[in-house]
Design a protein around this motif. Structure first.
Motif, PDB file in Angstrom:
ATOM      1  N   ASP A   1     -19.151  83.624  74.859  1.00  0.00           N
ATOM      2  CA  ASP A   1     -17.893  83.093  74.328  1.00  0.00           C
ATOM      3  C   ASP A   1     -18.140  81.753  73.631  1.00  0.00           C
ATOM      4  O   ASP A   1     -19.218  81.162  73.701  1.00  0.00           O
ATOM      5  N   LYS A   2     -17.104  81.268  72.942  1.00  0.00           N
ATOM      6  CA  LYS A   2     -17.229  80.060  72.131  1.00  0.00           C
ATOM      7  C   LYS A   2     -17.607  78.846  72.977  1.00  0.00           C
ATOM      8  O   LYS A   2     -18.414  78.008  72.553  1.00  0.00           O
ATOM      9  N   ARG A   3     -17.063  78.751  74.160  1.00  0.00           N
ATOM     10  CA  ARG A   3     -17.366  77.593  75.001  1.00  0.00           C
ATOM     11  C   ARG A   3     -18.845  77.561  75.367  1.00  0.00           C
ATOM     12  O   ARG A   3     -19.489  76.505  75.302  1.00  0.00           O
ATOM     13  N   TYR A   4     -19.390  78.704  75.752  1.00  0.00           N
ATOM     14  CA  TYR A   4     -20.810  78.752  76.112  1.00  0.00           C
ATOM     15  C   TYR A   4     -21.673  78.467  74.888  1.00  0.00           C
ATOM     16  O   TYR A   4     -22.668  77.729  74.973  1.00  0.00           O
ATOM     17  N   GLU A   5     -21.316  79.053  73.757  1.00  0.00           N
ATOM     18  CA  GLU A   5     -22.079  78.800  72.536  1.00  0.00           C
ATOM     19  C   GLU A   5     -22.108  77.308  72.207  1.00  0.00           C
ATOM     20  O   GLU A   5     -23.156  76.762  71.841  1.00  0.00           O
TER      21      GLU A   5
END
Length: 648
Positions: free
Chosen positions: A109-113
């Motif tokens: 997801d965007k947060r992990y990326e």
């Protein structure tokens, strides 16, 4: 510069393996069928199974770029390892191991990326463009211009991913991270580096001195790795098409599909930005290309491989003790090569990490580079003539034949150890040609391992190599390990190397494995250890089955029933450990099962050859077959001066 070599040529073995698809590998029929055991199969083959988890994390790739169904469509359902050296002799020898793959695919997801790419940015250090980035910029078909570059420590990235995976991803199990930084506002052109393991003999640091050792993938570091160990076991390999472009897979070259001019495209994956309408590859090909890397690199060459040689060594029974019997032909005037370019302690230490269940030791002697040794060497390398023309074999067989005739001279531990491994190194003067850095020979008869060779000269030392790392690598072959750039595809029955449609298999070398050509580390990877433990589990199981068949066919089989039942239970425990992916425990239990069958044989009065008896007859047996050699005898990836290891 010469390089390490392996076994039969990729093209030859591919054709042979394809032709062998119709051959059924039959286990020998048990002479004691219906004996009532659940796991012990007297006289038969092992039947070990494992459901292998394979985590795949797309990090910076979106589903629109890499379609899940397209990606999965190219992956196999399972794998059965075979002994690769046997394929060149028209034999398909399975190990009795069957893997089924449990794929678990997710998109970060965007947060992990954001967390991960912030870490990449923090680790990135400005650096000059590599030779290969500059070559890319000179290409007429390049779709962009690389304006700057950064070095990122590969081991630090592997560690971060291993210890900070997305929720629900267990990196204790085989995990691939496919990374794409390109397209984000924080993107930096970059390559990955590993610079903390210079050659132990020469001090030459390939990681700092050569742009060809700047990579786009890495992984496989063990918990106890001396330089970069995690402290806990993880099984991670990452691959980043937004890195580079780099030398190893020649993905900097977007002008010439056919690199060697043989009329076949040398298939490689270009940098991410080349997957575009006017680029080297269509964007629709990306999912399929990442699937190819997963199957033909990560699965076949790293996670679940086939051994090059049999994991069971050529002894009458599985050895408890192994002696590395090192012999150096000293022909380099004024240099004691065995003292200067061979770190005996490191050699034994690294090999003990792979064969941790064996008592391993090492002894060495210097031999004069004269007489038959020199005559046969020069006949091979200078005159291209057979040293023993009466036997009718090619000049390269000189190494095998001359070593065979020397066995009585070098095998000096008969009776002390279960297996004495003959190792021959040649230290030759400047200007003397060498065939390779080293190679692990077979027996010219059925693909069984025989001798190990290594070479050193002023030219080799000036290229950065001594003898130690070559011998770790070649003894690794002798013990069964394949390169991480060539292997066997179980579903198609094809044995392949990094050429033509499989050129991208060079990605497999970008791993923390001594079996690689990358020269950035001298350890066996976690994947090497896992596969070796599996192979040996199967080997002990097979040995237990074979001996149990003899016990049950004996007159006094009734005396041994209790021991055989205990062995049956231990093999069941080994299967359960394998199912839990506890490979080390599975090996211990399979070895214990064999020990119980050995005790059963003693009680039933079934003779088993002693180590002394086996070693005493070995030289005579070897000499008896040299007049009846047969089968193909070629090399996998014999790399000349244009190979990847030779590049600046």
């Amino acid at each position: 510069m010469s390089t390490r070599t392996g076994r039969a040529s990729a093209a030859t073995l591919t054709a042979i393996a394809a032709a062998l698809l119709m051959i059924v590998s039959l286990a020998p029929a048990s002479q004691a069928a219906g004996s009532g055991f659940s796991h012990l199969n007297p006289g038969g083959a092992p039947n070990l199974t494992e459901k292998v988890p394979v985590n795949v994390v797309f990090l910076g790739y979106q589903p629109a770029q890499v379609d899940r169904d397209t990606y999965l469509a190219g992956l196999p359902s399972g794998y059965e390892p075979v002994v690769r050296s046997r394929l060149g002799y028209d034999q398909v020898e399975k190990l009795g191991l069957t893997y089924t793959y449990d794929y678990r695919v997710r998109y970060a997801d965007k947060r992990y990326e954001n967390r991960f790419f912030a870490e990449l940015g923090r680790l990135a250090t400005p650096a000059p463009l590599t030779v290969y980035q500059e070559l890319y910029n000179e290409q007429r078909d390049a779709v962009t211009t690389i304006t700057d570059n950064h070095h990122i420590d590969a081991a630090s990235v592997e560690r971060w991913l291993a210890l900070n995976p997305p929720a629900g991803v267990d990196t204790r199990r085989n995990t691939i991270f496919f990374i794409n930084w390109f397209g984000r506002s924080d993107f930096k052109f970059h390559v990955y580096t590993k610079t903390n393991e210079p050659d132990p003999d020469t001090g030459y640091n390939f990681g700092t001195e050569r742009d060809s050792r700047k990579v786009s993938a890495w992984g496989g570091t063990t918990a106890d790795d001396e330089e970069n160990g995690y402290g806990v076991t993880r099984r991670v390999w990452f691959h980043d098409l937004s890195a580079g472009p780099e030398s190893w897979t020649e993905n900097w070259n977007v002008d010439e599909p056919d690199l060697d001019g043989n009329g076949v495209e040398d298939y490689r994956m270009p940098p991410t930005w080349e997957y575009t309408a006017d680029g080297y590859r269509s964007p629709d090909a990306l999912a399929g290309d990442l699937s190819l890397i997963t199957r033909y690199v990560a699965l076949n060459l790293l996670f679940t491989t086939s051994p090059l040689y049999p994991a069971e060594l050529p002894t009458s029974r599985p050895p408890k003790s192994i002696n590395i019997d090192s012999n150096v032909y000293e022909g380099w005037d004024g240099v004691d090569a065995s003292a200067t370019y061979l770190d005996k302690e490191l050699l034994q230490q690294e090999l003990a990490e792979l064969r941790w269940r064996n008592v391993l030791d090492h002894d060495d002697q210097d031999l004069p580079f004269e007489g038959e040794a020199r005559r046969c060497y020069l006949a091979t390398m200078v005159d291209d003539e057979s040293c023993y023309p009466e036997l009718g074999y090619e000049p390269f067989a000189n190494f095998y034949l001359q070593s065979t005739f020397e066995l009585d001279r070098v095998l000096d531990d008969q009776g002390r150890v279960d297996y004495e491994m003959p190792v021959f190194s040649y230290a030759v003067p400047a200007g003397t040609p060498v065939p390779a850095l080293g190679f692990a020979e077979d027996n010219y008869t059925d693909g069984t391992q025989s001798y190990v060779y290594a070479f050193v000269s002023p030219e080799i030392v000036s290229s950065g190599y001594g003898l130690t790392t070559t011998l770790i690598h070649e003894v690794g072959h002798h013990l069964g390990m394949s390169h991480p750039h060539d292997g066997y595809d179980s579903e198609s029955g094809v044995d392949y190397g990094p050429a033509d449609e499989f050129f991208f298999a060079w990605y497999g070398d970008q791993v923390n494995s001594m079996m690689s050509y990358i020269d950035l580390n001298w350890d066996f990877s976690q994947f090497d250890r896992d596969n070796s433990d599996r192979f040996l589990t199967a080997a002990y199981n097979e040995a237990a089955n074979r001996l149990a068949g003899e016990v049950l066919d004996s007159r006094h089989a009734g005396r041994a029933r209790g021991e055989l039942r205990a062995a049956d239970r231990l093999l069941g425990a080994a299967q359960r450990s394998l199912s839990r992916h506890d490979y080390r425990q599975a090996l211990i239990q399979a070895e214990q099962a064999y020990d119980r069958v050995t005790e059963a044989a003693r009680r039933a009065g079934v003779p088993t050859d002693s180590a002394a008896e086996a070693m005493a007859t070995r030289a005579a047996q070897a000499r008896s077959v040299v007049e009846d050699l047969g089968g193909p005898h070629e090399f996998i990836d014999t790399l000349g001066p244009d190979g990847p290891r030779s590049q600046p």
